[in-house]
Write a protein that holds these residues in place. Structure first.
Motif, PDB file in Angstrom:
ATOM      1  N   THR A  60       0.831  -1.210   0.000  1.00  0.00           N
ATOM      2  CA  THR A  60       0.000   0.000   0.000  1.00  0.00           C
ATOM      3  C   THR A  60       0.863   1.256   0.000  1.00  0.00           C
ATOM      4  OG1 THR A  60      -1.749  -1.152   1.193  1.00  0.00           O
ATOM      5  CG2 THR A  60      -1.776   1.260   1.267  1.00  0.00           C
ATOM      6  N   ASP A  61       0.577   2.153  -0.908  1.00  0.00           N
ATOM      7  CA  ASP A  61       1.317   3.417  -0.988  1.00  0.00           C
ATOM      8  C   ASP A  61       0.488   4.404  -1.793  1.00  0.00           C
ATOM      9  OD1 ASP A  61       3.462   5.461  -1.752  1.00  0.00           O
ATOM     10  OD2 ASP A  61       4.653   4.018  -0.604  1.00  0.00           O
ATOM     11  N   ASN A  62       0.536   5.671  -1.418  1.00  0.00           N
ATOM     12  CA  ASN A  62      -0.160   6.700  -2.191  1.00  0.00           C
ATOM     13  C   ASN A  62       0.477   6.935  -3.550  1.00  0.00           C
ATOM     14  OD1 ASN A  62      -1.870   7.019  -0.067  1.00  0.00           O
ATOM     15  ND2 ASN A  62      -1.237   9.088   0.471  1.00  0.00           N
ATOM     16  N   CYS A  63       1.742   6.569  -3.668  1.00  0.00           N
ATOM     17  CA  CYS A  63       2.481   6.755  -4.916  1.00  0.00           C
ATOM     18  C   CYS A  63       2.469   5.443  -5.702  1.00  0.00           C
ATOM     19  CB  CYS A  63       3.913   7.186  -4.613  1.00  0.00           C
ATOM     20  SG  CYS A  63       4.987   7.258  -6.068  1.00  0.00           S
ATOM     21  N   LEU A  64       1.905   5.457  -6.882  1.00  0.00           N
ATOM     22  CA  LEU A  64       1.815   4.255  -7.703  1.00  0.00           C
ATOM     23  C   LEU A  64       3.194   3.657  -7.968  1.00  0.00           C
ATOM     24  CD1 LEU A  64       0.250   2.270  -9.506  1.00  0.00           C
ATOM     25  CD2 LEU A  64       0.436   3.964 -11.363  1.00  0.00           C
ATOM     26  N   GLU A  65       4.164   4.497  -8.295  1.00  0.00           N
ATOM     27  CA  GLU A  65       5.505   4.008  -8.602  1.00  0.00           C
ATOM     28  C   GLU A  65       6.128   3.299  -7.393  1.00  0.00           C
ATOM     29  OE1 GLU A  65       9.836   5.674 -10.248  1.00  0.00           O
ATOM     30  OE2 GLU A  65       8.078   6.979 -10.235  1.00  0.00           O
ATOM     31  N   ASN A  66       5.890   3.850  -6.192  1.00  0.00           N
ATOM     32  CA  ASN A  66       6.413   3.196  -4.990  1.00  0.00           C
ATOM     33  C   ASN A  66       5.774   1.834  -4.770  1.00  0.00           C
ATOM     34  OD1 ASN A  66       8.054   5.374  -4.462  1.00  0.00           O
ATOM     35  ND2 ASN A  66       6.772   6.220  -2.834  1.00  0.00           N
ATOM     36  N   ALA A  67       4.449   1.766  -4.955  1.00  0.00           N
ATOM     37  CA  ALA A  67       3.747   0.489  -4.779  1.00  0.00           C
ATOM     38  C   ALA A  67       4.280  -0.552  -5.754  1.00  0.00           C
ATOM     39  CB  ALA A  67       2.244   0.698  -4.957  1.00  0.00           C
ATOM     40  N   VAL A  68       4.486  -0.156  -6.998  1.00  0.00           N
ATOM     41  CA  VAL A  68       5.038  -1.078  -7.999  1.00  0.00           C
ATOM     42  C   VAL A  68       6.449  -1.499  -7.609  1.00  0.00           C
ATOM     43  CG1 VAL A  68       5.773  -1.305 -10.407  1.00  0.00           C
ATOM     44  CG2 VAL A  68       3.599  -0.182  -9.869  1.00  0.00           C
ATOM     45  N   GLY A  69       7.218  -0.553  -7.079  1.00  0.00           N
ATOM     46  CA  GLY A  69       8.577  -0.869  -6.639  1.00  0.00           C
ATOM     47  C   GLY A  69       8.592  -1.930  -5.545  1.00  0.00           C
ATOM     48  N   TRP A  70       7.664  -1.817  -4.580  1.00  0.00           N
ATOM     49  CA  TRP A  70       7.586  -2.830  -3.518  1.00  0.00           C
ATOM     50  C   TRP A  70       7.118  -4.170  -4.076  1.00  0.00           C
ATOM     51  CZ3 TRP A  70      10.286  -2.623   0.549  1.00  0.00           C
ATOM     52  CH2 TRP A  70      10.573  -1.402   1.169  1.00  0.00           C
ATOM     53  N   ALA A  71       6.244  -4.143  -5.056  1.00  0.00           N
ATOM     54  CA  ALA A  71       5.820  -5.396  -5.688  1.00  0.00           C
ATOM     55  C   ALA A  71       7.009  -6.085  -6.360  1.00  0.00           C
ATOM     56  CB  ALA A  71       4.718  -5.122  -6.707  1.00  0.00           C
ATOM     57  N   LYS A  72       7.871  -5.310  -6.975  1.00  0.00           N
ATOM     58  CA  LYS A  72       9.059  -5.879  -7.617  1.00  0.00           C
ATOM     59  C   LYS A  72      10.015  -6.460  -6.573  1.00  0.00           C
ATOM     60  CE  LYS A  72       8.854  -2.940 -11.730  1.00  0.00           C
ATOM     61  NZ  LYS A  72       9.503  -1.824 -12.488  1.00  0.00           N
ATOM     62  N   GLN A  73      10.164  -5.769  -5.442  1.00  0.00           N
ATOM     63  CA  GLN A  73      11.002  -6.304  -4.363  1.00  0.00           C
ATOM     64  C   GLN A  73      10.420  -7.619  -3.841  1.00  0.00           C
ATOM     65  OE1 GLN A  73      13.892  -5.307  -3.339  1.00  0.00           O
ATOM     66  NE2 GLN A  73      14.081  -3.095  -3.222  1.00  0.00           N
ATOM     67  N   ALA A  74       9.098  -7.649  -3.648  1.00  0.00           N
ATOM     68  CA  ALA A  74       8.451  -8.865  -3.157  1.00  0.00           C
ATOM     69  C   ALA A  74       8.679 -10.019  -4.125  1.00  0.00           C
ATOM     70  CB  ALA A  74       6.958  -8.607  -2.965  1.00  0.00           C
ATOM     71  N   LYS A  75       8.570  -9.747  -5.415  1.00  0.00           N
ATOM     72  CA  LYS A  75       8.816 -10.763  -6.437  1.00  0.00           C
ATOM     73  C   LYS A  75      10.249 -11.273  -6.359  1.00  0.00           C
ATOM     74  CE  LYS A  75       8.530 -12.884 -10.537  1.00  0.00           C
ATOM     75  NZ  LYS A  75       7.719 -14.094 -10.806  1.00  0.00           N
ATOM     76  N   GLU A  76      11.198 -10.351  -6.210  1.00  0.00           N
ATOM     77  CA  GLU A  76      12.616 -10.711  -6.162  1.00  0.00           C
ATOM     78  C   GLU A  76      12.911 -11.675  -5.019  1.00  0.00           C
ATOM     79  OE1 GLU A  76      16.952  -8.562  -5.271  1.00  0.00           O
ATOM     80  OE2 GLU A  76      15.233  -7.352  -5.945  1.00  0.00           O
ATOM     81  N   TYR A  77      12.213 -11.498  -3.869  1.00  0.00           N
ATOM     82  CA  TYR A  77      12.496 -12.323  -2.704  1.00  0.00           C
ATOM     83  C   TYR A  77      11.577 -13.546  -2.584  1.00  0.00           C
ATOM     84  CZ  TYR A  77      15.902  -8.974  -1.063  1.00  0.00           C
ATOM     85  OH  TYR A  77      17.023  -8.179  -0.957  1.00  0.00           O
ATOM     86  N   GLY A  78      10.732 -13.772  -3.566  1.00  0.00           N
ATOM     87  CA  GLY A  78       9.993 -15.020  -3.605  1.00  0.00           C
ATOM     88  C   GLY A  78       8.606 -15.005  -3.013  1.00  0.00           C
ATOM     89  N   ALA A  79       8.010 -13.827  -2.817  1.00  0.00           N
ATOM     90  CA  ALA A  79       6.649 -13.758  -2.284  1.00  0.00           C
ATOM     91  C   ALA A  79       5.658 -14.366  -3.274  1.00  0.00           C
ATOM     92  CB  ALA A  79       6.268 -12.315  -1.979  1.00  0.00           C
ATOM     93  N   THR A  80       4.509 -14.760  -2.752  1.00  0.00           N
ATOM     94  CA  THR A  80       3.472 -15.387  -3.570  1.00  0.00           C
ATOM     95  C   THR A  80       2.600 -14.357  -4.275  1.00  0.00           C
ATOM     96  OG1 THR A  80       3.395 -17.217  -1.987  1.00  0.00           O
ATOM     97  CG2 THR A  80       1.527 -17.015  -3.504  1.00  0.00           C
ATOM     98  N   ALA A  81       2.268 -13.291  -3.564  1.00  0.00           N
ATOM     99  CA  ALA A  81       1.369 -12.265  -4.091  1.00  0.00           C
ATOM    100  C   ALA A  81       1.574 -10.989  -3.289  1.00  0.00           C
ATOM    101  CB  ALA A  81      -0.088 -12.720  -4.018  1.00  0.00           C
TER     102      ALA A  81
END
Length: 304
Positions: free
Chosen positions: A84-105
Motif C-alpha cells: 500500500t502506498d499513495n504513490c503508484l511508482e512506490n507500490a510497484v517498486g515494492w511489488a518488484k522487491q516482493a517478487k525478487e524475494y519469492g513472495a506469492t502475491a
C-alpha cells in the motif's frame, strides 16, 4: 516450490513487525515469531499489513523484514507482502522487491489522504495490477484509510486478469454476502476476511479463510477453528470461536489499536518487547496489567 495464488486458503496471520528500541527490525524476535507461526500450522503469512505497522516503518525495516521472511520461511508456506502506498511508482517498486524475494502475491489498500472518486481508485488499481509482477489482492479497510472501495468498483476490479483476490476488513456482513455472490466459475477470486470475530460464519458461508491478527498469539487456535468449521464440526467450532472472542475482547481493547495489545501480549509470551512505532503509543501500566491478568487465566484448550 513456488505457490500459485489459487492455492491460498486458511489462516494467514498479518504478522507484527518486532522492533528494537531504536525502531529497527528486531531480527531475533522476528525469527521467534516466524517459528512460532510455522509450528502453529498457519497456512500462509501476510507481511507488512496493518498489524505489521507498514505505514509507520522505514523502507530499511520493511526490506529487512521481507528478506528475513524470505530466508526463514522461503517456500515452506505461501506469503504475501503489503505494498500500500499513495504513490503508484512506490507500490510497484515494492511489488518488484516482493517478487525478487519469492513472495506469492502482493496486497494493496486504496491510496489515502486526498478525496478520491471510485473511478480514480479503479484507474489506480488497474495500473497497479498491470504493472505488478505478482498477483494482486485488493484490501478494503476504510476504518484506517478513510477511503472505501465500493461494491461496483470491487466487482469491476476483480475482473482484471492480475487481481486474484479480496481482503475484506470492512466489518460489513451485507457487503460480504453481496461480494460472495460475485464469485463464479469464470470469476473464482479468493476471499479472505480480516475481522476474526467473523471467521466462523464467513468460513461456513464460503470465505477462503481469515487474515487473523490474533493468530500471531495463538496460531493453532485459529487454525483449528478454521479446520473444524470447514469439516462442519460445529460443537468444536463454537468452543473455539468463544476462545477467539475472548482474545479479541481482552487483548484488542487495550491501547489505540489492536496492534498495541497483540505486540504486548506477544512480549508476555516471550516474543519481542511489545514496542510499537510512532505515532502509536505503547500501552499504559494499567492496560498492560489487564492483558497480563487475561493471559494468566486464559487456557486455549484446543481439540486435536
Amino acid at each position: 516450490m513456488y505457490y500459485n495464488p489459487s492455492q491460498l486458503y486458511g489462516i494467514i496471520p498479518p504478522i507484527v513487525t518486532p522492533l528494537t528500541e531504536k525502531m529497527e527490525l528486531d531480527q531475533l524476535a522476528t525469527s521467534k515469531l516466524l517459528k512460532h507461526l510455522l509450528h502453529g500450522g498457519v497456512h500462509g503469512l501476510f507481511v507488512l499489513g496493518t498489524t505489521g505497522e507498514a505505514p509507520s516503518l522505514t523502507d530499511k525495516v520493511k526490506l529487512n523484514l521481507i528478506r528475513q521472511v524470505a530466508n526463514e520461511v522461503g517456500t515452506q508456506i505461501p506469503w504475501l507482502v503489503g505494498i500500500t502506498d499513495n504513490c503508484l511508482e512506490n507500490a510497484v517498486g515494492w511489488a518488484k522487491q516482493a517478487k525478487e524475494y519469492g513472495a506469492t502475491a502482493v496486497v494493496a489498500a486504496p491510496p489515502f489522504y486526498y478525496p478520491t472518486s471510485q473511478s480514480a481508485l479503479y484507474s489506480f488499481f488497474e495500473a497497479l495490477a498491470e504493472q505488478s509482477p505478482l498477483p494482486l489482492f485488493l484490501y478494503n479497510i476504510p476504518s484506517h484509510t478513510s477511503v472505501r472501495l465500493e461494491r461496483d468498483t470491487i466487482f469491476h476490479l476483480l475482473k482484471l486478469p492480475n487481481v486474484v483476490g479480496y481482503k475484506d476488513s470492512t466489518l460489513n456482513m451485507m457487503d460480504f454476502h453481496w461480494i460472495s455472490q460475485m464469485r463464479t466459475e469464470t470469476a473464482p477470486f479468493l476471499y479472505f476476511l480480516g475481522p476474526e470475530e467473523y471467521l466462523l460464519e464467513t468460513t461456513l458461508l464460503g470465505a477462503d479463510g481469515g487474515v487473523s491478527g490474533g493468530a500471531n498469539l495463538f496460531p493453532q487456535l485459529y487454525v483449528r477453528l478454521y479446520e473444524s468449521t470447514r469439516r462442519q464440526d460445529f460443537v468444536t467450532a463454537h468452543q473455539l470461536h468463544q476462545l477467539v472472542i475472548n482474545v479479541s475482547t481482552n487483548v484488542y481493547n487495550q491501547g489505540q489499536t489492536v496492534i498495541n495489545g497483540i505486540k504486548f501480549a506477544l512480549a508476555e509470551l516471550g516474543i519481542g518487547n511489545g514496542l510499537t512505532a510512532p505515532p502509536l503509543r505503547n500501552l499504559s501500566s494499567e492496560e498492560q496489567e489487564k492483558i497480563r491478568i487475561f493471559l494468566k487465566d486464559f487456557t486455549p484448550n484446543i481439540p486435536q
